[in-house]
Design a protein around this motif. Structure first.
Motif, mmCIF file in Angstrom:
data_model
loop_
_atom_site.group_PDB
_atom_site.id
_atom_site.type_symbol
_atom_site.label_atom_id
_atom_site.label_comp_id
_atom_site.label_asym_id
_atom_site.label_seq_id
_atom_site.Cartn_x
_atom_site.Cartn_y
_atom_site.Cartn_z
ATOM 1 N N TYR A 1 0.774 -0.959 -0.360
ATOM 2 C CA TYR A 1 0.411 0.180 0.260
ATOM 3 C C TYR A 1 0.634 1.605 -0.067
ATOM 4 N N VAL A 2 0.761 2.224 -0.321
ATOM 5 C CA VAL A 2 0.959 3.725 -0.654
ATOM 6 C C VAL A 2 -0.011 4.271 -0.464
ATOM 7 N N LYS A 3 0.197 5.055 0.317
ATOM 8 C CA LYS A 3 -0.935 6.431 0.561
ATOM 9 C C LYS A 3 -0.157 7.978 0.446
ATOM 10 N N LEU A 4 -1.834 8.254 -0.051
ATOM 11 C CA LEU A 4 -1.640 9.462 -1.524
ATOM 12 C C LEU A 4 -2.600 10.178 -0.580
ATOM 13 N N THR A 5 -2.077 11.285 -0.224
ATOM 14 C CA THR A 5 -2.914 12.677 0.110
ATOM 15 C C THR A 5 -2.482 13.866 -0.598
ATOM 16 N N PRO A 6 -3.781 14.326 -0.589
ATOM 17 C CA PRO A 6 -3.677 15.082 -1.680
ATOM 18 C C PRO A 6 -3.487 16.566 -1.197
ATOM 19 N N ILE A 7 -2.830 16.881 -2.395
ATOM 20 C CA ILE A 7 -1.896 18.550 -1.947
ATOM 21 C C ILE A 7 -2.324 19.352 -1.827
ATOM 22 N N ASP A 8 -3.959 19.526 -2.681
ATOM 23 C CA ASP A 8 -4.754 20.717 -2.475
ATOM 24 C C ASP A 8 -5.629 20.692 -1.440
ATOM 25 N N SER A 9 -5.928 21.235 -0.230
ATOM 26 C CA SER A 9 -6.204 21.195 0.852
ATOM 27 C C SER A 9 -7.487 21.166 1.356
ATOM 28 N N ASP A 10 -8.308 22.667 -0.249
ATOM 29 C CA ASP A 10 -10.012 22.479 -0.334
ATOM 30 C C ASP A 10 -10.696 21.212 -0.824
ATOM 31 N N THR A 11 -10.247 20.193 -1.369
ATOM 32 C CA THR A 11 -10.453 18.890 -1.569
ATOM 33 C C THR A 11 -11.165 17.980 -0.539
ATOM 34 N N GLU A 12 -12.042 17.769 -1.190
ATOM 35 C CA GLU A 12 -13.016 16.685 -0.143
ATOM 36 C C GLU A 12 -12.548 15.576 0.370
ATOM 37 N N ILE A 13 -11.709 14.823 -0.182
ATOM 38 C CA ILE A 13 -10.524 13.553 0.154
ATOM 39 C C ILE A 13 -9.377 14.078 0.742
ATOM 40 N N LYS A 14 -9.863 13.361 2.172
ATOM 41 C CA LYS A 14 -8.841 13.250 2.871
ATOM 42 C C LYS A 14 -7.587 12.542 3.298
ATOM 43 N N SER A 15 -7.911 11.330 2.634
ATOM 44 C CA SER A 15 -6.234 10.633 1.855
ATOM 45 C C SER A 15 -6.878 9.548 0.971
ATOM 46 N N ARG A 16 -6.354 8.432 0.342
ATOM 47 C CA ARG A 16 -6.574 7.382 -0.257
ATOM 48 C C ARG A 16 -5.132 6.231 0.098
ATOM 49 N N LEU A 17 -5.620 5.180 0.323
ATOM 50 C CA LEU A 17 -4.235 3.961 -0.017
ATOM 51 C C LEU A 17 -4.463 3.395 -0.650
ATOM 52 N N LEU A 18 -3.466 3.227 -2.241
ATOM 53 C CA LEU A 18 -3.030 2.348 -2.921
ATOM 54 C C LEU A 18 -2.835 1.274 -3.301
ATOM 55 N N GLY A 19 -3.497 -0.260 -3.462
ATOM 56 C CA GLY A 19 -2.736 -1.194 -3.006
ATOM 57 C C GLY A 19 -2.709 -1.478 -3.778
ATOM 58 N N ILE A 20 -1.284 -2.630 -3.735
ATOM 59 C CA ILE A 20 -0.351 -2.537 -5.019
ATOM 60 C C ILE A 20 0.032 -4.230 -4.992
ATOM 61 N N ASP A 21 -0.729 -4.468 -6.567
ATOM 62 C CA ASP A 21 0.124 -6.298 -6.560
ATOM 63 C C ASP A 21 1.831 -6.382 -6.903
ATOM 64 N N MET A 22 2.348 -6.753 -6.100
ATOM 65 C CA MET A 22 3.656 -6.616 -6.501
ATOM 66 C C MET A 22 4.175 -7.704 -7.164
ATOM 67 N N GLY A 23 3.621 -8.235 -7.419
ATOM 68 C CA GLY A 23 4.069 -9.552 -9.327
ATOM 69 C C GLY A 23 3.546 -9.282 -10.406
ATOM 70 N N THR A 24 2.254 -8.103 -10.284
ATOM 71 C CA THR A 24 2.331 -7.995 -11.612
ATOM 72 C C THR A 24 2.025 -6.800 -11.858
ATOM 73 N N LYS A 25 2.501 -5.673 -10.840
ATOM 74 C CA LYS A 25 2.563 -4.061 -10.315
ATOM 75 C C LYS A 25 0.866 -3.325 -11.062
ATOM 76 N N HIS A 26 -0.181 -4.193 -10.192
ATOM 77 C CA HIS A 26 -1.471 -3.710 -11.015
ATOM 78 C C HIS A 26 -2.097 -3.170 -10.110
ATOM 79 N N ILE A 27 -2.840 -2.569 -9.852
ATOM 80 C CA ILE A 27 -3.705 -2.210 -9.143
ATOM 81 C C ILE A 27 -4.531 -2.780 -8.616
ATOM 82 N N TYR A 28 -4.886 -3.149 -7.175
ATOM 83 C CA TYR A 28 -5.496 -4.108 -6.894
ATOM 84 C C TYR A 28 -6.801 -3.192 -6.067
ATOM 85 N N LYS A 29 -6.097 -2.723 -5.385
ATOM 86 C CA LYS A 29 -7.612 -2.175 -4.282
ATOM 87 C C LYS A 29 -7.155 -0.335 -4.317
ATOM 88 N N LEU A 30 -8.102 0.042 -4.136
ATOM 89 C CA LEU A 30 -8.202 1.581 -3.631
ATOM 90 C C LEU A 30 -9.416 2.065 -2.754
#
Length: 214
Positions: free
Chosen positions: A140-169
């Motif tokens: 998992y990689v934690k993504l924090t929006p640079i724009d403080s006005d966005t309604e999103i607090k944070s995102r966790l992006l799960g990457i399959d390390m075998g395929t380098k495909h996104i598995y979960k958001l």
């Protein structure tokens, strides 16, 4: 003076650790982005969970999307959305209605064409937990929006390390809403019809659909 040096050293070490975490996370996301861009087309079948305990919301459904460059066909909640590179067509069979409009100019809007590439810009990155999911290593990689006005607090992006495909958001809103998208199936370079991303207006008119242009 000794205490000041200790505090300064601790701050410096923390800063360096955060920088290394960010660089490591960004490097992984660059790999994922390069992998996504290497395909002619992508098909994703996914599960969608929406939860907000305070508002009493607990919804679970599924959907699928076929992507080719910026074009897409998105099936969700009994409706279909088609983008042919110029216009967005939202087809709702239940209402026998088609809405035709321009693609949103909002750079922060999460459109189907950005589902696998949205993380490339506009976020700060941090290396997060590693999970084992049925023998697959999901980093998992934690993504924090640079724009403080966005309604999103944070995102966790799960990457399959075998395929380098996104598995979960996992997206957490400032209002407490948590949205989770889990990939059930990820297929690439399928044999697509040449007319897949073409809207046939005559067909829907013949079937009695109301065509609304915005």
């Amino acid at each position: 003076m000794k205490k000041i040096i200790i505090v300064f050293t601790a701050i410096l070490m923390t800063t360096l650790a955060n920088a290394q975490s960010s660089d490591k996370a960004k490097s992984l996301l660059d790999e994922v982005y390069a992998k996504v861009k290497s395909y002619d087309n992508i098909y994703v079948d996914f599960k969608f969970d929406l939860k907000n305990a305070e508002a009493g919301i607990n919804q679970e459904t599924r959907g699928d999307v076929t992507l080719s460059d910026e074009k897409y066909i998105f099936n969700y909640l009994g409706s279909q959305q088609l983008y042919d590179g110029k216009k967005v067509y939202t087809i709702v069979p239940e209402n026998e209605e088609v809405t035709i409009e321009d693609q949103s100019d909002d750079e922060n809007a999460m459109t189907p064409s950005k589902m696998l590439t949205f993380y490339k810009e506009g976020h700060n990155y941090a290396w997060d937990i590693l999970q084992n999911v049925q023998g697959r290593k999901i980093q998992y990689v934690k993504l924090t929006p640079i724009d403080s006005d966005t309604e999103i607090k944070s995102r966790l992006l799960g990457i399959d390390m075998g395929t380098k495909h996104i598995y979960k958001l996992i997206e957490t809103g400032k209002n407490g809403t948590k949205t989770t998208i889990t990939v059930n199936s990820f297929k690439t370079d399928q044999d697509l019809s040449k007319t897949l991303f073409t809207f046939d207006e005559a067909k829907y008119k013949d079937e009695g659909y109301f065509i609304l242009r915005n």
